[in-house]
Every structure is written in C-alpha cells, then in structure tokens.
Design a protein around this motif. Sequence first.
Motif, PDB file in Angstrom:
ATOM      1  N   TYR A 148      -4.747   8.875   8.197  1.00 31.89           N
ATOM      2  CA  TYR A 148      -6.049   8.686   8.786  1.00 31.89           C
ATOM      3  C   TYR A 148      -6.108   8.034  10.253  1.00 31.89           C
ATOM      4  O   TYR A 148      -5.307   7.181  10.686  1.00 31.89           O
ATOM      5  CB  TYR A 148      -6.820   7.478   8.043  1.00 31.89           C
ATOM      6  N   LYS A 149      -6.757   9.160  11.170  1.00 32.88           N
ATOM      7  CA  LYS A 149      -6.350   9.052  12.461  1.00 32.88           C
ATOM      8  C   LYS A 149      -5.020   8.794  12.858  1.00 32.88           C
ATOM      9  O   LYS A 149      -4.199   9.969  12.422  1.00 32.88           O
ATOM     10  CB  LYS A 149      -7.189   7.699  12.979  1.00 32.88           C
ATOM     11  N   ASP A 150      -4.651   7.796  13.379  1.00 31.64           N
ATOM     12  CA  ASP A 150      -3.142   7.585  13.589  1.00 31.64           C
ATOM     13  C   ASP A 150      -2.035   7.089  12.711  1.00 31.64           C
ATOM     14  O   ASP A 150      -1.228   6.789  12.649  1.00 31.64           O
ATOM     15  CB  ASP A 150      -2.616   7.178  15.145  1.00 31.64           C
ATOM     16  N   LEU A 151      -2.851   6.338  11.543  1.00 33.72           N
ATOM     17  CA  LEU A 151      -2.200   5.654  10.816  1.00 33.72           C
ATOM     18  C   LEU A 151      -1.737   6.406   9.447  1.00 33.72           C
ATOM     19  O   LEU A 151      -2.466   7.051   8.858  1.00 33.72           O
ATOM     20  CB  LEU A 151      -3.229   4.590  10.130  1.00 33.72           C
ATOM     21  N   PRO A 152      -0.467   6.512   9.379  1.00 37.42           N
ATOM     22  CA  PRO A 152       0.107   7.177   7.989  1.00 37.42           C
ATOM     23  C   PRO A 152      -0.169   6.581   6.876  1.00 37.42           C
ATOM     24  O   PRO A 152      -0.094   5.116   6.745  1.00 37.42           O
ATOM     25  CB  PRO A 152       1.806   7.193   8.297  1.00 37.42           C
ATOM     26  N   ILE A 153      -0.477   7.484   5.638  1.00 40.81           N
ATOM     27  CA  ILE A 153      -0.977   6.864   4.443  1.00 40.81           C
ATOM     28  C   ILE A 153       0.359   7.453   3.590  1.00 40.81           C
ATOM     29  O   ILE A 153       0.466   8.676   3.672  1.00 40.81           O
ATOM     30  CB  ILE A 153      -2.219   7.357   4.079  1.00 40.81           C
ATOM     31  N   LYS A 154       0.818   6.447   2.626  1.00 42.76           N
ATOM     32  CA  LYS A 154       1.959   6.846   2.190  1.00 42.76           C
ATOM     33  C   LYS A 154       1.457   7.647   0.822  1.00 42.76           C
ATOM     34  O   LYS A 154       0.587   7.270   0.020  1.00 42.76           O
ATOM     35  CB  LYS A 154       2.731   5.623   1.407  1.00 42.76           C
ATOM     36  N   LEU A 155       2.170   8.793   0.556  1.00 38.86           N
ATOM     37  CA  LEU A 155       1.861   9.506  -0.507  1.00 38.86           C
ATOM     38  C   LEU A 155       3.145   9.839  -1.478  1.00 38.86           C
ATOM     39  O   LEU A 155       4.217   9.846  -0.930  1.00 38.86           O
ATOM     40  CB  LEU A 155       1.287  10.911  -0.231  1.00 38.86           C
ATOM     41  N   GLY A 156       2.988   9.770  -3.053  1.00 40.68           N
ATOM     42  CA  GLY A 156       4.003   9.928  -3.853  1.00 40.68           C
ATOM     43  C   GLY A 156       4.507  11.409  -3.539  1.00 40.68           C
ATOM     44  O   GLY A 156       3.381  12.503  -3.197  1.00 40.68           O
ATOM     45  N   ALA A 157       5.410  12.034  -4.211  1.00 36.57           N
ATOM     46  CA  ALA A 157       5.939  13.166  -4.423  1.00 36.57           C
ATOM     47  C   ALA A 157       5.074  14.413  -4.633  1.00 36.57           C
ATOM     48  O   ALA A 157       4.737  15.358  -4.445  1.00 36.57           O
ATOM     49  CB  ALA A 157       7.322  13.408  -4.939  1.00 36.57           C
ATOM     50  N   LYS A 158       4.314  13.712  -6.177  1.00 37.44           N
ATOM     51  CA  LYS A 158       3.481  14.681  -6.685  1.00 37.44           C
ATOM     52  C   LYS A 158       2.138  14.654  -6.054  1.00 37.44           C
ATOM     53  O   LYS A 158       1.245  15.699  -5.997  1.00 37.44           O
ATOM     54  CB  LYS A 158       3.587  14.265  -8.299  1.00 37.44           C
TER      55      LYS A 158
END
Length: 229
Positions: A153-163
């Motif tokens: 989101y803009k420069d902020l990474p958002i953690k996603l799971g593998a699936k």
Amino acid sequence: MNKTKILIVEDESIVALDMKNTLTKFNYEVSNCVTNYNDAIVSVKTNRPDIILMDINLGDSKDGIEVVEEIHSFDNIPVIYVTAFSDENTLKRAIKTNPVSYLLKPFKREELNSNIMLGLYKNNKNLKSTINEKYHNLGNNYYFDNNQEKLYYKDLPIKLGAKEITLLKILIEAKGEIVPFKELETRIWDSNTISDSTLRTLIYRLRGKLEYKIIETIPNEGCKILEVN
C-alpha cells in the motif's frame, strides 16, 4: 513520544482482554474497552483514540457498523473491523464506512499489529507513494510486485500468506475475467480435497487486505479483480 491510543469495542470480555494484552505487548495504549454503542460514543468523545478496533456483533446493542457511522458523523477516526461476520451483505454495509481493513476472527496477533500499522500509515495524509512504476497497479494505492511476490500500500509492504499470493496472482493473470471457484480450488490446492469454507475464508482474508475494493466475489460463480480505470 506518545503511544498510539486504541479503543476496543468488543462484547466478549475474554476476547477484549486478549486483544488488550496483545496491544500492550506491542507497546500501544488501550484507551478503553467497551461493549456497546453508547459506551463507545462516550469513550470516543471523552478520550479520543487514534484508531478503533470494532466488533460488528455487539449483542443487544446497535451493531458495530452503526457505531462507526455515528462516530464518523463527528470525527473521522480510522476503524478496523474485527469480526467473525463474513457474509456479503455485512461486508457491503461495512465497506460504506471506509474501514482501514476487515479482520476475520480468529486472527494471528502479528496480523492484528500489521493492520494497526497499516491504519496509522493510511491516516497520514502527507505520505506520497514512490512505488516502482513496473509494479502492477491494483488501484486505490495498492501495488503488487510480481517478481518479488509482494503487495504494497503505497510504500508499505503488506504481508501475504503463500496461498493469498497464489490467489492474487491467478486473479491478476485473468485480467478482470471471472475465475470460477472450482478452478481456484484446483490451482491453489491441486487435487487435495478442501472444505467449502476453506476457499471462501482465503478469499475473504485477501479481500480484507485490499479493503474489499479490488476483488469482487460473484455468488455461485467465482471472483475477479476489478480493473483500474
């Protein structure tokens, strides 16, 4: 430096206490824990929080969405819905209040913290995106780096799971076309058998991380990513 103040609106005392303990460990200040509409409004007016964790089902009280609607009539405090409700009608009502995110119970403590950080980040109106133009623009300031398989989101990474990553990549590849639920099951879980709720929960969680504005679910068919105009 002042700590971030967070108001918890949750009618289950055990859940509220667990969230309070978790937030304290993450070095946040819990301004209050309340269980109903009236107490939530009073708490916001007397000790304004920086962000609100809002359950939707508040027992005999007005529900959490109604609480947020009233709060936003006099103060634009960012809200994270923390709830077990994931039906489409509830989601549509919640989306209209423009929440930071929609966190489904049960959730991991780190997931709660990352949602709060995202909420505070989004509430900073002075931040500009310097994201690389080669990333896939999902709209609403969300970007996906296909090479590194990372969501921003803009420069902020958002953690996603593998699936969640796999699901998002499939939808991006479909370029706005509906991907049937059965196809998603096969591509994400191969030939393994899953329950009816497993895919639904995965879709809800990913949609929540994208504010429910980017992925659309078509009942009894599948889902698609909304194309950027």
